[in-house]
Design a protein around this motif. Structure first.
Motif, PDB file in Angstrom:
ATOM      1  N   ALA A  15       0.823  -1.204   0.000  1.00 58.15           N
ATOM      2  CA  ALA A  15       0.000   0.000   0.000  1.00 58.15           C
ATOM      3  C   ALA A  15       0.861   1.260   0.000  1.00 58.15           C
ATOM      4  O   ALA A  15       0.336   2.363  -0.097  1.00 58.15           O
ATOM      5  N   GLY A  16       2.164   1.084   0.141  1.00 57.82           N
ATOM      6  CA  GLY A  16       3.043   2.254   0.213  1.00 57.82           C
ATOM      7  C   GLY A  16       2.818   3.053   1.484  1.00 57.82           C
ATOM      8  O   GLY A  16       3.073   4.250   1.525  1.00 57.82           O
ATOM      9  N   SER A  17       2.379   2.374   2.553  1.00 59.32           N
ATOM     10  CA  SER A  17       2.027   3.058   3.797  1.00 59.32           C
ATOM     11  C   SER A  17       3.205   3.255   4.747  1.00 59.32           C
ATOM     12  O   SER A  17       3.063   3.916   5.773  1.00 59.32           O
ATOM     13  N   ALA A  18       4.354   2.677   4.424  1.00 61.63           N
ATOM     14  CA  ALA A  18       5.524   2.757   5.303  1.00 61.63           C
ATOM     15  C   ALA A  18       6.759   2.454   4.454  1.00 61.63           C
ATOM     16  O   ALA A  18       6.644   1.995   3.325  1.00 61.63           O
ATOM     17  N   PRO A  19       7.939   2.696   5.001  1.00 59.30           N
ATOM     18  CA  PRO A  19       9.158   2.341   4.265  1.00 59.30           C
ATOM     19  C   PRO A  19       9.188   0.847   3.991  1.00 59.30           C
ATOM     20  O   PRO A  19       8.616   0.052   4.738  1.00 59.30           O
ATOM     21  N   ASN A  20       9.883   0.464   2.909  1.00 60.43           N
ATOM     22  CA  ASN A  20      10.014  -0.968   2.636  1.00 60.43           C
ATOM     23  C   ASN A  20      11.250  -1.502   3.363  1.00 60.43           C
ATOM     24  O   ASN A  20      12.021  -0.731   3.944  1.00 60.43           O
ATOM     25  N   PRO A  21      11.440  -2.823   3.389  1.00 58.95           N
ATOM     26  CA  PRO A  21      12.553  -3.382   4.162  1.00 58.95           C
ATOM     27  C   PRO A  21      13.929  -2.853   3.776  1.00 58.95           C
ATOM     28  O   PRO A  21      14.764  -2.608   4.652  1.00 58.95           O
ATOM     29  N   VAL A  22      14.190  -2.661   2.488  1.00 57.77           N
ATOM     30  CA  VAL A  22      15.518  -2.183   2.118  1.00 57.77           C
ATOM     31  C   VAL A  22      15.689  -0.706   2.460  1.00 57.77           C
ATOM     32  O   VAL A  22      16.797  -0.267   2.776  1.00 57.77           O
ATOM     33  N   LEU A  25      19.021  -2.337  -6.348  1.00 58.69           N
ATOM     34  CA  LEU A  25      18.390  -3.628  -6.176  1.00 58.69           C
ATOM     35  C   LEU A  25      17.755  -4.062  -7.487  1.00 58.69           C
ATOM     36  O   LEU A  25      17.015  -3.307  -8.097  1.00 58.69           O
ATOM     37  N   ASP A  26      18.066  -5.268  -7.912  1.00 57.05           N
ATOM     38  CA  ASP A  26      17.480  -5.850  -9.108  1.00 57.05           C
ATOM     39  C   ASP A  26      16.375  -6.795  -8.642  1.00 57.05           C
ATOM     40  O   ASP A  26      16.653  -7.830  -8.021  1.00 57.05           O
ATOM     41  N   VAL A  27      15.108  -6.455  -8.886  1.00 57.14           N
ATOM     42  CA  VAL A  27      13.978  -7.218  -8.359  1.00 57.14           C
ATOM     43  C   VAL A  27      13.863  -8.625  -8.954  1.00 57.14           C
ATOM     44  O   VAL A  27      13.105  -9.447  -8.428  1.00 57.14           O
ATOM     45  N   GLY A  30      12.449 -14.227  -8.047  1.00 52.28           N
ATOM     46  CA  GLY A  30      12.863 -15.532  -8.555  1.00 52.28           C
ATOM     47  C   GLY A  30      12.841 -15.620 -10.070  1.00 52.28           C
ATOM     48  O   GLY A  30      12.737 -16.704 -10.636  1.00 52.28           O
ATOM     49  N   LEU A  31      12.964 -14.478 -10.725  1.00 55.69           N
ATOM     50  CA  LEU A  31      12.948 -14.457 -12.186  1.00 55.69           C
ATOM     51  C   LEU A  31      14.296 -14.810 -12.786  1.00 55.69           C
ATOM     52  O   LEU A  31      14.382 -15.195 -13.952  1.00 55.69           O
ATOM     53  N   ASP A  32      15.352 -14.671 -11.982  1.00 52.80           N
ATOM     54  CA  ASP A  32      16.705 -15.006 -12.435  1.00 52.80           C
ATOM     55  C   ASP A  32      17.514 -15.386 -11.202  1.00 52.80           C
ATOM     56  O   ASP A  32      17.859 -14.524 -10.388  1.00 52.80           O
ATOM     57  N   ASP A  33      17.787 -16.669 -11.044  1.00 57.57           N
ATOM     58  CA  ASP A  33      18.489 -17.143  -9.853  1.00 57.57           C
ATOM     59  C   ASP A  33      19.956 -16.743  -9.805  1.00 57.57           C
ATOM     60  O   ASP A  33      20.630 -16.984  -8.804  1.00 57.57           O
ATOM     61  N   THR A  34      20.467 -16.125 -10.854  1.00 58.69           N
ATOM     62  CA  THR A  34      21.848 -15.641 -10.825  1.00 58.69           C
ATOM     63  C   THR A  34      21.927 -14.221 -10.260  1.00 58.69           C
ATOM     64  O   THR A  34      23.012 -13.696 -10.071  1.00 58.69           O
ATOM     65  N   PHE A  52      20.662  -5.902  -2.177  1.00 56.84           N
ATOM     66  CA  PHE A  52      21.384  -4.839  -2.867  1.00 56.84           C
ATOM     67  C   PHE A  52      22.617  -5.398  -3.570  1.00 56.84           C
ATOM     68  O   PHE A  52      23.378  -6.165  -2.993  1.00 56.84           O
ATOM     69  N   GLY A  53      22.832  -4.954  -4.798  1.00 58.00           N
ATOM     70  CA  GLY A  53      24.053  -5.278  -5.514  1.00 58.00           C
ATOM     71  C   GLY A  53      25.171  -4.328  -5.133  1.00 58.00           C
ATOM     72  O   GLY A  53      26.347  -4.677  -5.183  1.00 58.00           O
ATOM     73  N   ALA A  54      24.793  -3.123  -4.722  1.00 57.75           N
ATOM     74  CA  ALA A  54      25.761  -2.115  -4.279  1.00 57.75           C
ATOM     75  C   ALA A  54      25.034  -1.083  -3.427  1.00 57.75           C
ATOM     76  O   ALA A  54      23.857  -0.811  -3.635  1.00 57.75           O
TER      77      ALA A  54
END
Length: 171
Positions: free
Chosen positions: A63-70, A107-109, A114-118, A123-125
């Motif tokens: 809902a965008g009601s709070a910050p997300n985990p990252v 972050l690459d979602v 699970g769209l790309d297990d590689t 976070f990548g950086a």
């Protein structure tokens, strides 16, 4: 911000050092948190006497009601950096008149979904930018940065592997 480089933070460090010298077990502290679902993908997190809410933006099902985990992680990193800069400025006798810290992470979602297990799900950086102003030389501020980078607990969580054990309890 920290124009007085005497107490109270140095007094806290001194008292802690004395208590630990008396009993090394006092150096170990356990922090706890617990969480329950809230809304579609949100969480209510209990941290002792405090409760924080975490959610996702609508594009990720929330809902965008709070910050997300990252974002909460970035907030934890920044707040830990602020505390560590303040403690170490006093310990080193370095005057800091103004301090602002910003952080951003890539972050690459595809990893999360699970769209790309590689692709990593995290976070990548992460980039942290520290702006401080005061009367000290650039070398003194670099000395402060080095001390902060060596002693910031949340930075350490990111830059060093931390063993995590997950236990599943079913009814």
């Amino acid at each position: 911000m920290t124009s007085d480089v005497s107490t109270p933070l140095n007094a806290i460090v001194d008292a802690t050092a004395a208590a630990i010298a008396e009993d090394a077990a006092r150096a170990q502290v356990v922090f706890r948190a617990s969480g329950t679902p809230e809304g579609t993908v949100g969480s209510s997190i209990s941290l002792g006497q405090y409760t924080i809410r975490i959610d996702e933006p609508p594009v990720l099902g929330g809902a965008g009601s709070a910050p997300n985990p990252v974002e909460a992680y970035l907030a934890a990193l920044i707040s830990c950096q602020v505390v560590t800069y303040r403690f170490w400025a006093q310990r080193l006798g370095i005057v800091v008149d103004d301090l602002t810290i910003e952080a951003e992470g890539d972050l690459d979602v595809r990893g999360f979904f699970g769209l790309d297990d590689t692709v990593r799900p995290g976070f990548g950086a992460v980039r942290v930018q520290v702006r401080l102003h005061g009367p000290e030389t650039a070398d003194r501020y670099r000395e402060l940065q080095k001390a902060v980078d060596a002693h910031c607990p949340v930075l350490d969580l990111t830059t060093n592997p931390t063993p995590v054990t997950t236990t599943l309890i079913t009814a």
